[in-house]
Design an enzyme around this catalytic site. Structure first.
Site, mmCIF file in Angstrom:
data_model
loop_
_atom_site.group_PDB
_atom_site.id
_atom_site.type_symbol
_atom_site.label_atom_id
_atom_site.label_comp_id
_atom_site.label_asym_id
_atom_site.label_seq_id
_atom_site.Cartn_x
_atom_site.Cartn_y
_atom_site.Cartn_z
ATOM 1 N N LYS A 124 91.397 91.467 52.530
ATOM 2 C CA LYS A 124 90.116 90.776 52.425
ATOM 3 C C LYS A 124 89.760 90.517 50.951
ATOM 4 O O LYS A 124 89.384 89.396 50.585
ATOM 5 C CB LYS A 124 89.024 91.609 53.086
ATOM 6 C CG LYS A 124 87.622 91.028 52.929
ATOM 7 C CD LYS A 124 86.578 92.026 53.387
ATOM 8 C CE LYS A 124 85.232 91.689 52.800
ATOM 9 N NZ LYS A 124 84.236 92.759 52.999
ATOM 10 N N ASP A 142 84.861 89.334 57.022
ATOM 11 C CA ASP A 142 84.042 90.543 56.966
ATOM 12 C C ASP A 142 83.257 90.676 58.270
ATOM 13 O O ASP A 142 83.482 89.929 59.221
ATOM 14 C CB ASP A 142 83.110 90.512 55.751
ATOM 15 C CG ASP A 142 82.008 89.465 55.876
ATOM 16 O OD1 ASP A 142 82.042 88.644 56.811
ATOM 17 O OD2 ASP A 142 81.094 89.476 55.024
#
Length: 214
Positions: A124, A142
């Site tokens: 991420k 997220d």
């Protein structure tokens, strides 16, 4: 489970996002690519606002890997102690900075594999950096994107990897660069976890969420 929306509906959704905010921006403060990596790594299990508050003074004195090493573990820890998991994060920042100095001449690499090899940098974080700094259409998933994607039908999946693939597969190419920012901001401020603001949502007529709060 909500079904994946069709191409034309998704195109209309992102067309509306584009006209509402043509150039969406991430909310983490940074002054260069190195401080962006640090800020994103610090944002795990913390709010952007909390990270910005902690890094405001830190980045004024340590905006390169060498300067961060000069500050030392104790100095870094003191600056970020208001952030969750700050002790481990401080250790990761020091280790990351040492690797950047030793192996990359103090520069941040621009490949996902190299970024993910750094302490405290997961997929991420790497995707955020690739997207925000090098303008690659990388999708950082997220909790906000996961919630919005599954509620709306824009990107349906059981885990973050499935959502990332769904975004890449179903969102039109001309919206890929800013897709994750539009989705994060929509999830953060409109499609919130509790009592989503459906009445104020600009895509409420296209969204498949059955429990709309109108």
């Amino acid at each position: 489970m909500v079904k994946q929306l069709d191409y034309h509906t998704i195109r209309e959704i992102f067309d509306r996002f584009y006209h509402a905010e043509p150039e969406p921006k991430g909310e983490l403060d940074h002054v260069n690519v190195y401080t962006l990596v640090v800020a994103v790594a610090l944002s795990a299990q913390a709010t952007d606002a909390g990270v910005n508050k902690a890094t405001r003074a830190l980045f004024k004195i340590a905006d390169t890997p060498q300067k961060m090493l000069d500050l030392g573990l104790q100095g870094v820890t003191e600056h970020i102690k208001t952030i969750g998991l700050f002790r481990q994060k401080a250790k990761n920042i020091i280790k990351m900075s040492q690797i950047l100095v030793d192996e990359y001449y103090g520069e941040v690499p621009n490949s996902r594999a190299a970024l993910q090899s750094l302490p405290g940098v997961g997929r991420k974080t790497a995707n955020v950096v690739l997207n925000m700094w090098w303008k690659q259409p990388a999708q950082a998933v997220d909790t906000h994107i996961f919630r919005f994607g599954n509620r709306s039908g824009v990107a349906v999946g059981k885990d973050v990897n499935a959502i990332e693939r769904a975004i890449e597969d179903h969102i039109p190419a001309d919206f890929q660069l800013h897709a994750h920012h539009w989705m994060i901001l929509h999830g953060r401020y409109t499609c919130v976890a509790r009592k989503p603001k459906c009445a104020a949502c600009l895509i409420r007529d296209l969204c498949q969420f059955e429990e709309k709060n109108l």
